[in-house]
Design a protein around this motif. Sequence first.
Motif, PDB file in Angstrom:
ATOM      1  N   GLN A   1       8.641  -2.802 -10.901  1.00 15.39           N
ATOM      2  CA  GLN A   1       8.990  -4.199 -11.070  1.00 15.39           C
ATOM      3  C   GLN A   1       8.322  -5.074 -10.017  1.00 15.39           C
ATOM      4  O   GLN A   1       8.209  -4.681  -8.848  1.00 15.39           O
ATOM      5  CB  GLN A   1      10.513  -4.399 -10.959  1.00 15.39           C
ATOM      6  N   ALA A   2       7.896  -6.257 -10.457  1.00 16.07           N
ATOM      7  CA  ALA A   2       7.395  -7.296  -9.543  1.00 16.07           C
ATOM      8  C   ALA A   2       6.369  -6.745  -8.560  1.00 16.07           C
ATOM      9  O   ALA A   2       6.364  -7.096  -7.375  1.00 16.07           O
ATOM     10  CB  ALA A   2       8.562  -7.931  -8.787  1.00 16.07           C
ATOM     11  N   ALA A   3       5.500  -5.891  -9.047  1.00 20.65           N
ATOM     12  CA  ALA A   3       4.493  -5.275  -8.186  1.00 20.65           C
ATOM     13  C   ALA A   3       3.136  -5.933  -8.409  1.00 20.65           C
ATOM     14  O   ALA A   3       2.918  -6.660  -9.375  1.00 20.65           O
ATOM     15  CB  ALA A   3       4.398  -3.777  -8.460  1.00 20.65           C
ATOM     16  N   THR A   4       2.210  -5.654  -7.503  1.00 17.70           N
ATOM     17  CA  THR A   4       0.848  -6.175  -7.583  1.00 17.70           C
ATOM     18  C   THR A   4      -0.129  -5.009  -7.558  1.00 17.70           C
ATOM     19  O   THR A   4      -0.081  -4.179  -6.651  1.00 17.70           O
ATOM     20  CB  THR A   4       0.552  -7.117  -6.399  1.00 17.70           C
ATOM     21  N   GLY A   5      -1.010  -4.927  -8.558  1.00 18.71           N
ATOM     22  CA  GLY A   5      -2.062  -3.913  -8.550  1.00 18.71           C
ATOM     23  C   GLY A   5      -1.558  -2.491  -8.567  1.00 18.71           C
ATOM     24  O   GLY A   5      -1.963  -1.666  -7.751  1.00 18.71           O
ATOM     25  N   ALA A   6      -0.668  -2.140  -9.512  1.00 19.24           N
ATOM     26  CA  ALA A   6      -0.077  -0.808  -9.553  1.00 19.24           C
ATOM     27  C   ALA A   6      -0.973   0.177 -10.287  1.00 19.24           C
ATOM     28  O   ALA A   6      -1.610  -0.155 -11.287  1.00 19.24           O
ATOM     29  CB  ALA A   6       1.290  -0.871 -10.231  1.00 19.24           C
ATOM     30  N   VAL A   7      -1.007   1.428  -9.801  1.00 20.44           N
ATOM     31  CA  VAL A   7      -1.764   2.517 -10.434  1.00 20.44           C
ATOM     32  C   VAL A   7      -0.886   3.760 -10.481  1.00 20.44           C
ATOM     33  O   VAL A   7      -0.290   4.147  -9.472  1.00 20.44           O
ATOM     34  CB  VAL A   7      -3.061   2.838  -9.664  1.00 20.44           C
TER      35      VAL A   7
ATOM     36  N   ASP B   1       0.819  -1.210   0.000  1.00 17.32           N
ATOM     37  CA  ASP B   1       0.000   0.000   0.000  1.00 17.32           C
ATOM     38  C   ASP B   1       0.860   1.270   0.000  1.00 17.32           C
ATOM     39  O   ASP B   1       0.633   2.213   0.758  1.00 17.32           O
ATOM     40  CB  ASP B   1      -0.955   0.003   1.188  1.00 17.32           C
ATOM     41  N   VAL B   2       1.849   1.261  -0.848  1.00 18.13           N
ATOM     42  CA  VAL B   2       2.744   2.407  -0.973  1.00 18.13           C
ATOM     43  C   VAL B   2       2.070   3.499  -1.806  1.00 18.13           C
ATOM     44  O   VAL B   2       1.511   3.224  -2.864  1.00 18.13           O
ATOM     45  CB  VAL B   2       4.065   1.988  -1.640  1.00 18.13           C
ATOM     46  N   SER B   3       2.126   4.742  -1.330  1.00 14.74           N
ATOM     47  CA  SER B   3       1.590   5.877  -2.078  1.00 14.74           C
ATOM     48  C   SER B   3       2.648   6.953  -2.192  1.00 14.74           C
ATOM     49  O   SER B   3       3.287   7.325  -1.197  1.00 14.74           O
ATOM     50  CB  SER B   3       0.354   6.453  -1.380  1.00 14.74           C
ATOM     51  N   LEU B   4       2.826   7.441  -3.407  1.00 13.21           N
ATOM     52  CA  LEU B   4       3.684   8.602  -3.640  1.00 13.21           C
ATOM     53  C   LEU B   4       2.816   9.661  -4.297  1.00 13.21           C
ATOM     54  O   LEU B   4       2.235   9.425  -5.352  1.00 13.21           O
ATOM     55  CB  LEU B   4       4.857   8.250  -4.553  1.00 13.21           C
ATOM     56  N   ARG B   5       2.728  10.828  -3.685  1.00 14.00           N
ATOM     57  CA  ARG B   5       1.897  11.904  -4.213  1.00 14.00           C
ATOM     58  C   ARG B   5       2.720  13.174  -4.368  1.00 14.00           C
ATOM     59  O   ARG B   5       3.424  13.590  -3.458  1.00 14.00           O
ATOM     60  CB  ARG B   5       0.707  12.177  -3.286  1.00 14.00           C
ATOM     61  N   ARG B   6       2.596  13.753  -5.575  1.00 10.48           N
ATOM     62  CA  ARG B   6       3.236  15.039  -5.876  1.00 10.48           C
ATOM     63  C   ARG B   6       4.721  15.030  -5.534  1.00 10.48           C
ATOM     64  O   ARG B   6       5.244  15.956  -4.907  1.00 10.48           O
ATOM     65  CB  ARG B   6       2.495  16.171  -5.164  1.00 10.48           C
ATOM     66  N   VAL B   7       5.378  13.968  -5.954  1.00  9.97           N
ATOM     67  CA  VAL B   7       6.824  13.836  -5.784  1.00  9.97           C
ATOM     68  C   VAL B   7       7.505  14.190  -7.095  1.00  9.97           C
ATOM     69  O   VAL B   7       7.042  13.797  -8.168  1.00  9.97           O
ATOM     70  CB  VAL B   7       7.195  12.394  -5.370  1.00  9.97           C
TER      71      VAL B   7
ATOM     72  N   VAL C   1       3.302  -3.774  -3.188  1.00 10.45           N
ATOM     73  CA  VAL C   1       1.939  -4.296  -3.273  1.00 10.45           C
ATOM     74  C   VAL C   1       0.973  -3.114  -3.307  1.00 10.45           C
ATOM     75  O   VAL C   1       1.001  -2.257  -2.431  1.00 10.45           O
ATOM     76  CB  VAL C   1       1.613  -5.205  -2.068  1.00 10.45           C
ATOM     77  N   ARG C   2       0.161  -3.068  -4.341  1.00 11.26           N
ATOM     78  CA  ARG C   2      -0.810  -2.006  -4.568  1.00 11.26           C
ATOM     79  C   ARG C   2      -0.171  -0.611  -4.507  1.00 11.26           C
ATOM     80  O   ARG C   2      -0.688   0.293  -3.831  1.00 11.26           O
ATOM     81  CB  ARG C   2      -1.971  -2.106  -3.584  1.00 11.26           C
ATOM     82  N   PRO C   3       0.930  -0.395  -5.195  1.00 12.58           N
ATOM     83  CA  PRO C   3       1.527   0.947  -5.195  1.00 12.58           C
ATOM     84  C   PRO C   3       0.647   1.932  -5.964  1.00 12.58           C
ATOM     85  O   PRO C   3       0.046   1.580  -6.973  1.00 12.58           O
ATOM     86  CB  PRO C   3       2.867   0.732  -5.914  1.00 12.58           C
TER      87      PRO C   3
END
Length: 374
Positions: free
Chosen positions: A51-57, A6-12, A31-33
């Motif tokens: 790479q090797a991620a699940t459910g990326a947006v 559940d990683v989130s990057l916003r306005r980086v 997972v779910r980045p």
Amino acid sequence: VVTGADVSLRRVRATAATGNNAPCIWLNGAVRPYLEQVEAADGPRFGINIQAATGAVVEGGRVTDPGSRGISVSSVDTIELRGVEVIRAGAVLLNAAGLYFSGCESVVVTSSAISGAVVPTTVLDSSGGAVEFVNSTLATISNTFLSTAQPAVEVVTDNTAALDLTLDHVTITGSTVQPAVLDSSGRATITVTNSVLAFNPGGDLASSLASLSHSFNLRHQNGAGSVALGADELDADPLFADLAGGDVHLLSQYGRFDPASGWVADAETSPAIDLADPGAPYSSEPDPNGGRANAGAFGNTAQASMSSSGTITDAAMPDLVRPDSSLPDTLQPDAARPDASAPDTTSQPDGSQNDASQNDAAQLDVLQLDAAQT
């Protein structure tokens, strides 16, 4: 490098990564980045590497002048790119697709409205390609603008998977070296519909495509090596607002969205308006929309150019804000007419006076824009 669930990057904003093959932003095993409005600029290789991620947006954001791939996605089960821009003006290295997908089970590339405006996913590249698939199985590209010298969409030779690819409401221009849509693997099933493919000297839909379905597209000035025009396809100038400036909204006498000025009226109307499959959704287009979606990147969105017909039912219909000197006064936006808000009390030939209700009725007639008026 970012990992975890559940990683989130916003306005980086990340710039000028150093080291061999180092991306500006690198997600590995996440997972779910979720990346929102991130920017990556001037990386020596990749802009964003997932790479090797699940459910990326990836929602919104921009990659500018990457040395190689703009966004590289590998070994990811599902990935969605919404309203992402990859802009490159300089020379590129090998493997230089703007968007690269390898070993992905499901890929969705589409527009975003997160900023309040419709932003199609866009790849502009003066020397590289736009979208490349390797060993991926299912992909949909919609409401997207691709303008690249190399193929806009390519399934590469070593793709051993049988990719099922749909291009829907896509605008493709500028392919000079090879056809814009190319399957070098000979295994892909490709559907192209409701799209505009124009000004591709290298061709648009490669005649070598093994399994291709194409319908309700506007195809114009594409080079040799393209498949023949289908019965429900049209060869005509799409009348873009400003192709050289990257604006592929369609000209319309009845209303076109200008990113700088809002809704404007043009002297001409694009033949791509109301060209999409009659069964395709159109309800996201502003009234009047002709009861049918437009072809191209803005079809069935809130920024679709308006049609000459349709019943006005939405009180929030955009106002036209800029006059066009080539149009008769009756087709000019109300705001552009002198004293448009003031009641007209001039005398009629029979001696009667105009009143506000008569003006309102006349303005409604103009908004309905019956074909007979043109």
